[in-house]
Design an enzyme around this catalytic site. Structure first.
Site, PDB file in Angstrom:
ATOM      1  N   PRO A 262      -1.351  -2.516  11.720  1.00 15.76           N
ATOM      2  CA  PRO A 262      -2.695  -3.114  11.682  1.00 15.76           C
ATOM      3  C   PRO A 262      -3.669  -2.398  12.624  1.00 15.76           C
ATOM      4  O   PRO A 262      -4.845  -2.267  12.318  1.00 15.76           O
ATOM      5  CB  PRO A 262      -2.443  -4.554  12.133  1.00 15.76           C
TER       6      PRO A 262
ATOM      7  N   ILE B 171       2.401  -0.415   3.327  1.00 15.31           N
ATOM      8  CA  ILE B 171       3.596   0.405   3.101  1.00 15.31           C
ATOM      9  C   ILE B 171       3.873   0.561   1.610  1.00 15.31           C
ATOM     10  O   ILE B 171       4.147  -0.416   0.904  1.00 15.31           O
ATOM     11  CB  ILE B 171       4.822  -0.192   3.841  1.00 15.31           C
ATOM     12  N   THR B 172       3.813   1.812   1.155  1.00 16.65           N
ATOM     13  CA  THR B 172       4.121   2.142  -0.234  1.00 16.65           C
ATOM     14  C   THR B 172       5.596   1.861  -0.497  1.00 16.65           C
ATOM     15  O   THR B 172       6.440   2.153   0.364  1.00 16.65           O
ATOM     16  CB  THR B 172       3.813   3.641  -0.485  1.00 16.65           C
TER      17      THR B 172
ATOM     18  N   ARG C  37       1.847  15.756   2.554  1.00 17.45           N
ATOM     19  CA  ARG C  37       0.462  16.028   2.142  1.00 17.45           C
ATOM     20  C   ARG C  37       0.392  16.963   0.936  1.00 17.45           C
ATOM     21  O   ARG C  37      -0.567  16.907   0.162  1.00 17.45           O
ATOM     22  CB  ARG C  37      -0.316  16.587   3.338  1.00 17.45           C
TER      23      ARG C  37
ATOM     24  N   GLN D 186     -18.701   9.573 -16.410  1.00 16.60           N
ATOM     25  CA  GLN D 186     -20.085   9.842 -16.854  1.00 16.60           C
ATOM     26  C   GLN D 186     -20.103  10.425 -18.272  1.00 16.60           C
ATOM     27  O   GLN D 186     -20.909  10.014 -19.102  1.00 16.60           O
ATOM     28  CB  GLN D 186     -20.734  10.834 -15.856  1.00 16.60           C
TER      29      GLN D 186
ATOM     30  N   GLU E 246      -1.617   9.230   3.875  1.00 15.33           N
ATOM     31  CA  GLU E 246      -0.986  10.449   4.423  1.00 15.33           C
ATOM     32  C   GLU E 246      -2.000  11.327   5.169  1.00 15.33           C
ATOM     33  O   GLU E 246      -1.952  12.560   5.119  1.00 15.33           O
ATOM     34  CB  GLU E 246      -0.223  11.205   3.335  1.00 15.33           C
ATOM     35  N   GLY E 247      -2.906  10.641   5.870  1.00  9.89           N
ATOM     36  CA  GLY E 247      -3.939  11.318   6.657  1.00  9.89           C
ATOM     37  C   GLY E 247      -5.254  11.327   5.908  1.00  9.89           C
ATOM     38  O   GLY E 247      -5.352  11.920   4.835  1.00  9.89           O
ATOM     39  N   THR E 248      -6.259  10.674   6.485  1.00  7.16           N
ATOM     40  CA  THR E 248      -7.570  10.618   5.837  1.00  7.16           C
ATOM     41  C   THR E 248      -8.183  12.015   5.769  1.00  7.16           C
ATOM     42  O   THR E 248      -7.708  12.960   6.426  1.00  7.16           O
ATOM     43  CB  THR E 248      -8.531   9.730   6.665  1.00  7.16           C
TER      44      THR E 248
ATOM     45  N   GLU F  74     -10.774  12.914   7.219  1.00  8.50           N
ATOM     46  CA  GLU F  74     -11.180  13.280   8.578  1.00  8.50           C
ATOM     47  C   GLU F  74      -9.984  13.824   9.371  1.00  8.50           C
ATOM     48  O   GLU F  74     -10.119  14.780  10.130  1.00  8.50           O
ATOM     49  CB  GLU F  74     -11.803  12.058   9.282  1.00  8.50           C
TER      50      GLU F  74
END
Ligand code: CAA
Length: 379
Positions: free
Chosen positions: A128, A157-158, A243, A336, A363-365, A367
């Site tokens: 959290p 959690i996946t 990743r 679209q 797995e890491g944003t 950023e």
């Protein structure tokens, strides 16, 4: 340099394409609507070897390279990103980590059934109050001599409920900060381990995302991965490879949406001709295809470097950063091109657009990928 796929690669790609078309496409809209985990389909993925593709055959895996894995991930993600995230976590975060750093005993007991797809694994790092800031672990694994006492909560959690084996990252010695963190193998059913609520998500709604609660769960020391204090390095090293899988997932979501838009543009008429005959649509398709090809080259580069035993940290982060970004752009354009039809479920592209977003987060944003890339550049 050779961009040609081998016969073996092509047959893996075809097998994944067939599986996705025949087994995942039927029911994918209902599973998304009802948030239903693809239980039977994942079981079949295991039987076909998609859940332990890169694991050594001596541990019941497919013994394939990372290129094969990303080819299969792309094909499966074109149709069902909820199934592909299960596949990615099991292959890259659970099986790969156990094979590289686990003991023989752990490989016999856990890796073999996981790689064979008889069991599903989960990787439990986020909390959290610790997502991107992963060193700030609040879950504790108190050293009690022959075992650890695990307490805390994990979030998002996946495979949270469908898994049987969980790799849980927890703090043992807070004074040592990230060097006092351990990675522990936790089994479903261990007393004190409770699977919490299922998340009601924007996308990948068929995937099974839960919080997990641990109260005085007794974990034998034999279930620690690596030396005492190795847990954070374990998590970071494993995520580097993970990743690549998520980058391939983003690529698949984008190429799935593009293929649907291309097909639709040749079928639908407006102003007396097919959409594909309008330059406005041709230019959209040209941009979408170019972005997808560029993302694919980055994904293949990262996979290639990993297979060659070379440093792939930057390449993996670049692949994930770029593929997840173009997945937003390409899926939005696919909606679209479909116009009003694109906004309804039946045409699949709205789901792909919703599914794409998570690839910029887990797995890491985006950023965090930029942070990893810039640190590698400046090192
Ligand atoms: N590879 C290997 N080691 C790494 C690493 C990497 N990419 N990044 C950091 N490390 C190591 C560092 O070398 C350092 O170790 P030493 O002290 O031994 O040298 C240690 O980790 C701590 O690193 P920093 O001092 O740089 O720590 P930081 O707090 O400044 O940065 C971070 C750490 C890179 C931001 C890290 O917290 C991070 O990657 N955060 C993102 C976490 C993440 O990806 N979460 C995804 C959740 S899992 C998931 O989504 C799975 C799913 O279900 C789909």
């Amino acid at each position: 340099m050779n961009f040609q796929l081998s016969e073996e690669h092509l047959s893996v790609q075809q097998a994944a394409r067939d599986f996705a078309q025949n087994e995942l496409l039927p029911g994918v809209i209902d599973r998304d609507t009802e948030q239903k985990f693809p239980v039977d389909q994942v079981k079949k993925m295991g039987e076909l070897g998609f859940l332990g593709m890169m694991t050594d055959p001596k541990y019941s895996g497919g013994g394939m390279d990372t290129i094969s894995y990303v080819l299969a991930m792309e094909e499966i993600s074109k149709i069902d990103a909820s199934a592909s995230v299960c596949m990615s976590v099991n292959n890259s975060l659970v099986c790969w980590g156990l094979e590289k750093f686990g003991t023989e005993e752990q490989k016999e007991k856990y890796l073999k059934p996981l790689a064979a797809g008889k069991l599903i694994g989960a990787f439990c790092l986020s909390e959290p109050e610790a997502g991107s800031d992963a060193t700030s672990q609040r879950t504790t694994a108190e050293d009690k001599g022959d075992h650890y006492l695990l307490n805390g909560t994990k979030n998002w959690i996946t495979n949270g409920n469908s898994a049987s084996v969980y790799i849980v990252i927890a703090q043992t010695d807070a004074a040592k900060r990230h060097k006092g963190i351990n990675a522990l193998i936790v089994e479903k059913g261990m007393p004190g381990f409770v699977v919490g609520k299922k998340e009601d998500k924007m996308g990948i709604r068929g995937s099974d995302t839960h919080s997990l609660m641990f109260t005085d769960v007794k974990i034998p020391k034999a279930n620690r991965i690596g030396e005492d204090g190795f847990g954070f390095t374990f998590a970071m090293t494993t995520l580097n490879g993970g990743r690549i899988g998520i980058a391939a997932q983003a690529l698949g979501i984008a190429s799935g949406a593009y293929e649907l838009a291309l097909k639709y543009s040749k079928e639908r008429k407006a102003f007396g001709k097919h959409l594909a005959e309008h330059q406005a649509i041709q230019f959209k398709l040209a941009e979408m295809a170019t972005k997808i090809d560029a993302a694919r080259l980055l994904v293949w580069q990262a996979a290639y470097l990993k297979d060659q035993g070379k440093d792939f940290v930057k390449a993996a982060a670049q692949a994930k950063l770029f593929a997840s970004q173009i997945a937003q752009e390409v899926t939005t354009e696919a909606v679209q091109i479909h116009g009003g039809y694109g906004y309804v479920k039946e045409f699949h592209v709205e789901r792909l657009m919703r599914d794409a977003k998570i690839t910029q987060i887990y797995e890491g944003t985006t950023e965090i990928q930029k942070l990893v890339i810039s640190r590698e550049l400046l090192r």
